[in-house]
Design a protein around this motif. Structure first.
Motif, PDB file in Angstrom:
ATOM      1  N   VAL A  59       0.835  -1.200   0.000  1.00  0.00           N
ATOM      2  CA  VAL A  59       0.000   0.000   0.000  1.00  0.00           C
ATOM      3  C   VAL A  59       0.870   1.251   0.000  1.00  0.00           C
ATOM      4  N   PHE A  60       1.926   1.249   0.807  1.00  0.00           N
ATOM      5  CA  PHE A  60       2.831   2.399   0.822  1.00  0.00           C
ATOM      6  C   PHE A  60       3.384   2.665  -0.575  1.00  0.00           C
ATOM      7  N   ASN A  61       3.859   1.621  -1.237  1.00  0.00           N
ATOM      8  CA  ASN A  61       4.430   1.786  -2.575  1.00  0.00           C
ATOM      9  C   ASN A  61       3.393   2.288  -3.576  1.00  0.00           C
ATOM     10  N   LEU A  62       2.180   1.745  -3.499  1.00  0.00           N
ATOM     11  CA  LEU A  62       1.122   2.169  -4.412  1.00  0.00           C
ATOM     12  C   LEU A  62       0.754   3.643  -4.204  1.00  0.00           C
ATOM     13  N   VAL A  63       0.675   4.060  -2.940  1.00  0.00           N
ATOM     14  CA  VAL A  63       0.342   5.460  -2.650  1.00  0.00           C
ATOM     15  C   VAL A  63       1.463   6.388  -3.113  1.00  0.00           C
ATOM     16  N   MET A  64       2.706   5.958  -2.957  1.00  0.00           N
ATOM     17  CA  MET A  64       3.820   6.779  -3.442  1.00  0.00           C
ATOM     18  C   MET A  64       3.733   6.968  -4.958  1.00  0.00           C
ATOM     19  N   GLU A  65       3.252   5.945  -5.661  1.00  0.00           N
ATOM     20  CA  GLU A  65       3.090   6.054  -7.107  1.00  0.00           C
ATOM     21  C   GLU A  65       1.880   6.916  -7.461  1.00  0.00           C
ATOM     22  N   GLU A  66       0.763   6.669  -6.813  1.00  0.00           N
ATOM     23  CA  GLU A  66      -0.481   7.339  -7.178  1.00  0.00           C
ATOM     24  C   GLU A  66      -0.516   8.811  -6.768  1.00  0.00           C
ATOM     25  N   GLU A  67       0.189   9.164  -5.692  1.00  0.00           N
ATOM     26  CA  GLU A  67       0.067  10.520  -5.155  1.00  0.00           C
ATOM     27  C   GLU A  67       1.361  11.331  -5.204  1.00  0.00           C
ATOM     28  N   HIS A  68       2.508  10.670  -5.379  1.00  0.00           N
ATOM     29  CA  HIS A  68       3.768  11.403  -5.244  1.00  0.00           C
ATOM     30  C   HIS A  68       4.743  11.209  -6.411  1.00  0.00           C
ATOM     31  N   GLY A  69       4.295  10.604  -7.498  1.00  0.00           N
ATOM     32  CA  GLY A  69       5.097  10.580  -8.701  1.00  0.00           C
ATOM     33  C   GLY A  69       6.192   9.537  -8.794  1.00  0.00           C
ATOM     34  N   PHE A  70       6.212   8.589  -7.872  1.00  0.00           N
ATOM     35  CA  PHE A  70       7.168   7.489  -7.965  1.00  0.00           C
ATOM     36  C   PHE A  70       6.653   6.437  -8.945  1.00  0.00           C
ATOM     37  N   LYS A  71       7.543   5.653  -9.498  1.00  0.00           N
ATOM     38  CA  LYS A  71       7.163   4.478 -10.279  1.00  0.00           C
ATOM     39  C   LYS A  71       7.253   3.260  -9.368  1.00  0.00           C
ATOM     40  N   ASP A  72       6.184   2.491  -9.342  1.00  0.00           N
ATOM     41  CA  ASP A  72       6.112   1.331  -8.454  1.00  0.00           C
ATOM     42  C   ASP A  72       6.605   0.079  -9.185  1.00  0.00           C
ATOM     43  N   PHE A  73       7.712  -0.474  -8.706  1.00  0.00           N
ATOM     44  CA  PHE A  73       8.247  -1.712  -9.271  1.00  0.00           C
ATOM     45  C   PHE A  73       8.032  -2.890  -8.322  1.00  0.00           C
ATOM     46  N   ASP A  74       7.330  -2.655  -7.225  1.00  0.00           N
ATOM     47  CA  ASP A  74       7.067  -3.722  -6.259  1.00  0.00           C
ATOM     48  C   ASP A  74       6.332  -4.875  -6.938  1.00  0.00           C
ATOM     49  N   ARG A  75       6.798  -6.090  -6.695  1.00  0.00           N
ATOM     50  CA  ARG A  75       6.189  -7.315  -7.226  1.00  0.00           C
ATOM     51  C   ARG A  75       6.428  -7.485  -8.726  1.00  0.00           C
ATOM     52  N   LYS A  76       7.263  -6.629  -9.331  1.00  0.00           N
ATOM     53  CA  LYS A  76       7.627  -6.807 -10.739  1.00  0.00           C
ATOM     54  C   LYS A  76       8.932  -7.604 -10.789  1.00  0.00           C
ATOM     55  N   ASN A  77       8.786  -8.903 -10.786  1.00  0.00           N
ATOM     56  CA  ASN A  77       9.946  -9.785 -10.709  1.00  0.00           C
ATOM     57  C   ASN A  77      10.466 -10.150 -12.092  1.00  0.00           C
ATOM     58  N   GLN A  78      11.753 -10.457 -12.144  1.00  0.00           N
ATOM     59  CA  GLN A  78      12.366 -10.930 -13.381  1.00  0.00           C
ATOM     60  C   GLN A  78      12.957 -12.314 -13.147  1.00  0.00           C
ATOM     61  N   ASN A  79      12.716 -13.204 -14.067  1.00  0.00           N
ATOM     62  CA  ASN A  79      13.282 -14.540 -13.983  1.00  0.00           C
ATOM     63  C   ASN A  79      14.736 -14.514 -14.459  1.00  0.00           C
TER      64      ASN A  79
END
Length: 235
Positions: free
Chosen positions: A100-120
């Motif tokens: 939730v913290f990461n999502l709010v930082m993206e939605e309200e403060h201009g960050f790009k959320d890479f949480d849970r974006k995994n690479q094999n």
């Protein structure tokens, strides 16, 4: 054939006594003298540390976000046979604190959320490069107050640093110049301020300071700038 391996349990335990300035590693106790403690404190003061109050979070903000997601998602097909109580439970599990913290930082403060974006990287080996990205800085985020939890985010940042430098992470932006660790303390007593600025040297978390010292040196050796963000999660 069954192979049996035995190992003394004391050699599996790492423990830090911040009060007595001692650390237990693989069954051996080590005591830090005052000179080393001063070195660590000087090292912490050498790290750019940023506190921006609007990024502080709290439990009410968490619950408000979950309530919003409940209204948005309760009609999804996968929930059609569940009661509202069961749906709320699944929503709460899905939207845990750090997500939730990461999502709010993206939605309200201009960050790009890479949480849970995994690479094999290999079969059954997945890596998450970062949690957030902004202003040429990739951040690893962790909420807590104890070294046992916060140390993990330093290891996460070091791993992503090594993989980024070697070019093994495909979706990392090419313009990265800073490697950041974002510590969100769930108690304000954990961190003190000096002259209005967060003072990492005042942390009573010896093992975390050790790790941050090693991390800082590794980041610089790889050609990046280390930076630490600190904020608070109020209940």
């Amino acid at each position: 054939m069954i192979c049996i391996f035995t190992y003394p349990i004391k050699k599996l335990i790492d423990y830090t006594d911040d009060e007595k300035k001692c650390i237990l590693i693989k069954g051996e106790w080590f005591h830090y003298n005052d000179d080393y403690i001063q070195y660590l404190n000087d090292s912490m003061n050498d790290i750019e540390t940023v506190y921006i109050s609007k990024y502080d979070f709290n439990n009410q903000m968490l619950e408000d976000y979950r309530a919003k997601k409940f209204e948005e998602e309760k009609g999804l097909k996968k929930y059609k046979d569940l009661s509202d109580e069961e749906i709320r439970k699944k929503i709460n599990n899905k939207y845990y604190k750090e997500r939730v913290f990461n999502l709010v930082m993206e939605e309200e403060h201009g960050f790009k959320d890479f949480d849970r974006k995994n690479q094999n990287l290999k079969k059954d080996v997945k890596v998450e490069a970062m949690d957030l990205y902004k202003n040429n800085t990739m951040f690893a985020v962790k909420i807590g107050s104890k070294a046992s939890k916060l140390n993990y985010v330093v290891d996460q940042s070091l791993l992503s640093l090594q993989l980024t430098k070697s070019g093994k992470l495909e979706y990392v932006p090419k313009d990265v110049t800073k490697i950041g660790i974002w510590l969100i303390f769930d108690t304000k007593s954990t961190l003190k301020f000096t002259d209005g600025k967060p003072d990492l040297s005042q942390l009573n978390l010896l093992s975390l300071k050790n790790k941050l010292d090693e991390w800082k040196k590794e980041v610089r050796q790889k050609g990046y700038i280390p930076i630490v963000y600190v904020n608070f999660w109020e209940k």
